[in-house]
Design an enzyme around this catalytic site. Structure first.
Site, PDB file in Angstrom:
ATOM      1  N   SER A 106       0.740  -1.246  -0.125  1.00  0.00           N
ATOM      2  CA  SER A 106       0.023   0.180  -0.059  1.00  0.00           C
ATOM      3  C   SER A 106       0.737   1.234  -0.101  1.00  0.00           C
ATOM      4  CB  SER A 106      -0.858   0.134   0.990  1.00  0.00           C
ATOM      5  OG  SER A 106      -1.901  -0.767   0.990  1.00  0.00           O
ATOM      6  N   LYS A 109      -0.003   3.564  -2.719  1.00  0.00           N
ATOM      7  CA  LYS A 109      -1.104   4.721  -2.812  1.00  0.00           C
ATOM      8  C   LYS A 109      -0.680   6.165  -2.743  1.00  0.00           C
ATOM      9  CE  LYS A 109      -4.532   2.056  -0.580  1.00  0.00           C
ATOM     10  NZ  LYS A 109      -4.204   0.749  -0.235  1.00  0.00           N
ATOM     11  N   SER A 293      -5.506   3.740   4.731  1.00  0.00           N
ATOM     12  CA  SER A 293      -5.293   2.755   3.273  1.00  0.00           C
ATOM     13  C   SER A 293      -6.370   2.453   2.843  1.00  0.00           C
ATOM     14  CB  SER A 293      -4.325   1.791   4.073  1.00  0.00           C
ATOM     15  OG  SER A 293      -3.521   1.033   2.996  1.00  0.00           O
TER      16      SER A 293
END
Length: 476
Positions: A106, A109, A293
């Protein structure tokens, strides 16, 4: 006696937080040291972040490497890649396979956040209700069709609560607007999720992601991101557009508007808009996405960036759109290969140096819209995915200081963000471990970041030699 260093550090951290909230983050000219690839030198004459002394000692690479050698050498991390730079100058302080693409989880992102913020930071995502009269009918004749048209907002909520932050678009407001328009019954309610195309699950996604509640199958029409109720945990609905449409039909019926059939399909040309609700601005959604997240927001924002660039609103289109957008910012993307933009795919690849360059793009003053990347990062021991971390004695130095995007999959544990070191220097870092989540990898990564946060790390003083070659005590 209280040391001056912790006091100075607390002041620097307070100033950093205030500057981020006030939108005054900027950096001064480079000092001539190496600059992080793609980040470019800071603008000449730009104001330095208030409260951070540009003359504060810069950590020396050898000292940083020595301080982090133990934490990075923890066997549980399985030989992580690592990259650390000075945010002000871009000077590289540690480089361990930083230009070798790795699975980011993640931390990826930060890339879709950057692309969304430079593309449409103030745009709101609209969910609309359109009306088509029955055959031969006119106006708002009973027996027509309502089309619930998704605009890519997975935060549309069934919650009855109003206010709060951020103020999300509510299904109840759509129902109220439909009733206020004078519609008293409909033959059909049809959900339109046609804004997004292609598969709803990406290559490299594990089968359990949807059933475990990590993400909903990607759709332009979702209610509470496919959850069974606002904030609920557990499995997501396998067809979120159908679930959203059924919930809308049920809410209409509860409000006294009878509904016949419920279906999915594309809205008819010429259908009249009778209701609409808007999400918070994209910059607010980006902040939420990074802090929590949020995989659903990441995938929706990536597709919307693709649409702005004339690309298909699909996994492939989003991956290309995000890659092209950050490349145009001068951020190095060599070896970057994406199958999604949330980082859930186990086959995504990005170099640690690219992650740090994304962060530095938010630090330097030329693109203030990117500062939301920094304010959205979870704060160690305080918010988001770092809320329950940095509570042990060996990680406490990073609590309240480290701001970082986390990443965890079965084949990677990662951390990428910023901190202010013991001398008041803003540092950017990315640590990517090819280890599974189990075995304390999160705690081990936190120890690395905490060690960096406690670093003054000046160059070690050379040992002076006396007349007979014996070392002498350095003069203080």
């Amino acid at each position: 006696m209280t040391s001056a260093a912790p006091v100075a550090r607390i002041g620097a951290l307070t100033a950093l937080a205030g500057a981020l909230l006030a939108g005054s983050l900027s950096a001064g000219g480079a000092t001539g040291g190496p600059v992080a690839p793609g980040a470019g030198p800071a603008r000449a004459g730009a104001a330095v972040l208030a409260g951070l002394d540009p003359a504060a000692p810069t950590p020396q690479p050898a000292a940083v490497a020595a301080r982090l050698a133990g934490p990075l050498g923890d066997p549980v991390l399985a030989g992580p890649a690592a990259f650390v730079v000075d945010a002000l100058t871009g000077r590289v302080l540690l480089d361990n396979r930083a230009r070798t693409p790795a699975v980011p989880a993640s931390t990826l992102k930060t890339a879709v956040a950057t692309a969304a913020l430079v593309t449409f930071p103030d745009t709101r995502l609209r969910t609309s209700v359109l009306y088509s009269p029955p055959p031969g009918g006119t106006g708002l004749a009973p027996g027509g069709t309502l089309w619930l048209v998704g605009g890519g907002d997975p935060t549309l909520t069934a919650s009855p609560e109003t206010g709060g932050y951020p103020a999300l678009a509510r299904l109840a407001d759509l129902v109220a607007q439909v009733k206020a328009a004078g519609i008293i019954s409909v033959a059909r309610v049809v959900g339109d999720a046609s804004l997004f195309v292609g598969p709803d699950r990406a290559p490299g996604w594990r089968d359990n992601y949807v059933t475990d509640g990590d993400v909903a199958p990607v759709s332009a029409l979702e209610l509470d991101a496919g959850r069974s109720a606002p904030g609920a945990e557990g499995p997501r609905n396998p067809i979120p557009a159908a679930a959203a449409t059924a919930a809308f039909a049920g809410a209409l019926a509860a409000a006294g508007i009878p509904v016949g059939a419920v279906d999915l399909g594309r809205a008819e040309a010429g259908a009249r808009r009778v209701a609409a609700v808007d999400s918070p601005p994209v910059r607010v959604l980006v902040e939420r996405m990074l802090t929590e997240s949020d995989n659903d927001l990441a995938e929706s924002l990536g597709r919307l960036v693709a649409l702005r660039r004339g690309l298909p609103a699909s996994f492939a289109g989003a991956a290309r759109a995000v890659t092209d957008t950050v490349t145009e910012l001068g951020i190095p993307t060599t070896g970057m290969a994406l199958n999604d933009v949330s980082g859930l795919s186990t086959t995504d690849l990005i170099a640690p140096a690219t992650l740090v360059a994304l962060l530095r793009a938010a630090v330097i003053p030329t693109r203030p819209a990117l500062r939301t990347v920094l304010t959205g990062l979870p704060v160690a021991g305080f918010s988001g995915t770092l809320n329950d971390r940095y509570a042990t004695a060996d990680t406490a130095p990073g609590a309240g200081d480290v701001r970082a995007k986390t990443g965890t999959l079965r084949n990677v544990s990662s951390l990428a963000g910023q901190l202010v070191d013991a001398d008041g220097r803003l540092l950017l870092f990315a640590f990517l471990s090819p280890a599974e989540e189990g075995g304390g990898t999160k705690a081990a990564l936190d120890r690395v970041a905490a060690a960096l946060a406690g670093c003054g790390c000046p160059a070690p003083a050379p040992a002076a030699q006396g007349a007979q070659g014996a070392p002498t005590v350095p003069t203080r």
